[in-house]
Scaffold this motif. Structure first.
Motif, mmCIF file in Angstrom:
data_model
loop_
_atom_site.group_PDB
_atom_site.id
_atom_site.type_symbol
_atom_site.label_atom_id
_atom_site.label_comp_id
_atom_site.label_asym_id
_atom_site.label_seq_id
_atom_site.Cartn_x
_atom_site.Cartn_y
_atom_site.Cartn_z
ATOM 1 N N GLY A 1 -6.197 -0.605 89.072
ATOM 2 C CA GLY A 1 -6.910 -0.511 90.339
ATOM 3 C C GLY A 1 -6.705 -1.733 91.212
ATOM 4 O O GLY A 1 -6.598 -1.633 92.435
ATOM 5 N N ALA B 1 -11.278 6.623 90.204
ATOM 6 C CA ALA B 1 -10.901 5.256 90.528
ATOM 7 C C ALA B 1 -9.413 5.111 90.779
ATOM 8 O O ALA B 1 -8.988 4.216 91.483
ATOM 9 N N LEU B 2 -8.608 6.011 90.207
ATOM 10 C CA LEU B 2 -7.166 5.951 90.428
ATOM 11 C C LEU B 2 -6.722 6.904 91.531
ATOM 12 O O LEU B 2 -5.543 7.176 91.707
ATOM 13 N N SER B 3 -7.701 7.420 92.295
ATOM 14 C CA SER B 3 -7.424 8.251 93.472
ATOM 15 C C SER B 3 -6.645 9.521 93.141
ATOM 16 O O SER B 3 -5.839 9.992 93.925
ATOM 17 N N ASN C 1 -10.623 5.807 98.289
ATOM 18 C CA ASN C 1 -10.189 4.626 99.018
ATOM 19 C C ASN C 1 -9.513 5.020 100.334
ATOM 20 O O ASN C 1 -8.498 5.719 100.333
ATOM 21 N N LEU D 1 -7.416 -0.687 94.892
ATOM 22 C CA LEU D 1 -8.520 0.260 94.829
ATOM 23 C C LEU D 1 -9.830 -0.425 94.481
ATOM 24 O O LEU D 1 -10.895 0.172 94.602
ATOM 25 N N VAL D 2 -9.763 -1.664 94.012
ATOM 26 C CA VAL D 2 -10.960 -2.478 93.792
ATOM 27 C C VAL D 2 -10.741 -3.807 94.501
ATOM 28 O O VAL D 2 -9.616 -4.247 94.689
ATOM 29 N N THR E 1 -18.378 6.868 87.874
ATOM 30 C CA THR E 1 -17.099 6.149 87.874
ATOM 31 C C THR E 1 -16.459 6.094 86.493
ATOM 32 O O THR E 1 -15.340 5.588 86.356
ATOM 33 N N ARG F 1 -3.288 -1.582 92.850
ATOM 34 C CA ARG F 1 -3.203 -0.548 93.877
ATOM 35 C C ARG F 1 -4.248 -0.752 94.977
ATOM 36 O O ARG F 1 -4.448 0.103 95.824
ATOM 37 N N SER G 1 -14.886 1.325 89.678
ATOM 38 C CA SER G 1 -13.845 1.463 88.662
ATOM 39 C C SER G 1 -14.470 1.976 87.372
ATOM 40 O O SER G 1 -15.595 1.604 87.023
ATOM 41 N N TYR H 1 -8.741 -1.364 85.140
ATOM 42 C CA TYR H 1 -9.154 -2.316 86.183
ATOM 43 C C TYR H 1 -7.936 -3.008 86.783
ATOM 44 O O TYR H 1 -7.844 -3.181 88.002
#
Length: 378
Positions: free
Chosen positions: A24, A197-199, A215, A29-30, A191, A27, A142, A21
């Motif tokens: 994310g 979640a980390l692309s 994302n 992403l969340v 997820t 970056r 996430s 988390y």
């Protein structure tokens, strides 16, 4: 002393959840709810302390202590990149419950009831996150939610195997399990795969959830500071993101926030939208924008005015929502058509006003028809 295997499982899952988390978050992403994490940072510390007081020597208490420390770390990470606003009534109630639990616990020595009071406040802490996910599920996509849910299950197994716990021992675990699981289901059970979640993968996922792409934005810097860039191509007319934030009466908008520090968006003649702490706060102005705001029944939506290529900065013209003649700021967008000053919509050249109106990206209160029999002063 033998270490309970399920205790190790609970700690590993919890640790992995917080690490993913936080990764994310860094970056972008969340887009977590600041209100929820501020509440959890305060409440989890009280929950852990009262749990250990009610159930001394129980190993699962260490999981709660670790969670409290992790919540504080994530809250501090968010603090560095966000501006905080006055708590809502729900947030204020939850914080008051945590404070009351401390009073019951320390001065009055009512540890059990202090613990139960904080347990009852847990769903209130999740309320801002639930509301955020309902508005846009992508904000919390996430793997952490799945890991925390499974970690709660492992903690529950530890509690059952240690025996002898009453309602004070199980209540917190069951409430946390229910709340974590609810968010996991809302954002999609797929997820749990950390690569999404980390692309690591470019495609989206679909499982008990609407299709959500990877994302679509990245955060970078320009001569103006932080900026939002497209991570993929967008077609003309495509929706980019929704603007969100607490509605604020015009009379309550701080007048001292003139210029670059002003993150308030005018949405009516007498009402503004405050900063959200999310990606919409970071989208810069341009006098030659590739995006614009449309006011729809569902909310304020940023759409592409031209095709947008990957790695292109996303910008919109702040003047398309401004009705306040007293507000202005220096413009340093650097485009060939830079006006030098960002001001009210009425200050734009007539041909530019028409260009924006034809594309439907002018706030409704700026395009109201003049009543019959009334004319503008020459």
């Amino acid at each position: 002393m033998t270490v309970e295997p399920w205790f190790i499982v609970a700690m590993v899952l919890s640790l992995a959840g917080y690490c993913l988390y936080l990764a994310g978050l860094r970056r972008h992403l969340v887009e977590p709810s600041r209100a929820s994490w501020l509440i959890w940072a305060v409440a989890t510390g009280v929950e852990a302390a009262t749990y250990l007081a009610v159930n001394p020597g129980k190993p699962q208490g260490l999981v709660f202590i670790f969670s409290a420390v992790a919540c504080i770390i994530i809250t501090l990470a968010m603090w560095q990149r966000s501006r905080w606003t006055r708590p809502s009534p729900t947030e204020a109630i939850c914080m008051a419950a945590s404070l009351a639990a401390v009073v019951l616990w320390l001065p009055l020595q009512e540890t059990f009831w202090a613990h139960m009071l904080v347990v009852a406040a847990v769903p209130l802490g999740f309320w801002p996150t639930w509301a955020s996910v309902v508005e846009d599920r992508a904000r919390e996509r996430s793997p952490a939610w799945g890991l925390w849910t499974l970690g709660d299950l492992a903690t529950l197994v530890v509690a059952v195997r240690t025996h002898g716990l009453g309602i004070g021992g199980y209540a917190y675990i069951l409430v946390e399990l229910t709340c974590h699981a609810s968010v996991w289901v809302m954002v999609g059970l797929d997820t749990i795969d950390p690569r999404q979640a980390l692309s690591v993968r470019s495609r989206g996922q679909k499982l008990l959830d609407a299709y959500v792409p990877a994302n679509p934005f990245t955060i970078g810097t320009t001569h103006l500071g932080k900026a939002v860039f497209a991570a993929r191509a967008f077609a003309e007319g495509e929706e980019l993101t929704r603007f969100s934030g607490r509605r604020v009466a015009a009379s309550r908008v701080p007048r001292a926030l003139n210029g670059a520090r002003d993150r308030f968006l005018q949405i009516a003649r007498d009402r503004y939208m405050g900063p959200s702490g999310r990606i919409d706060d970071l989208i810069n102005h341009s006098c030659a924008p590739n995006a614009g705001l449309r006011f729809e029944r569902e909310g304020v939506v940023l759409v592409a005015l031209t095709p947008i290529a990957p790695n292109e900065e996303i910008c919109w013209d702040y003047s398309t929502t401004l009705d306040d003649p007293d507000w202005s700021m220096e413009c340093r967008c650097g485009t060939a058509t830079c006006r030098g000053t960002i001001g009210a919509f009425a200050t734009l050249p007539v041909e530019r006003q028409i260009w924006y109106r034809l594309r439907g990206v002018v706030a409704p209160y700026l395009v109201e028809t003049v009543e019959p029999g009334r004319e503008r002063a020459a």
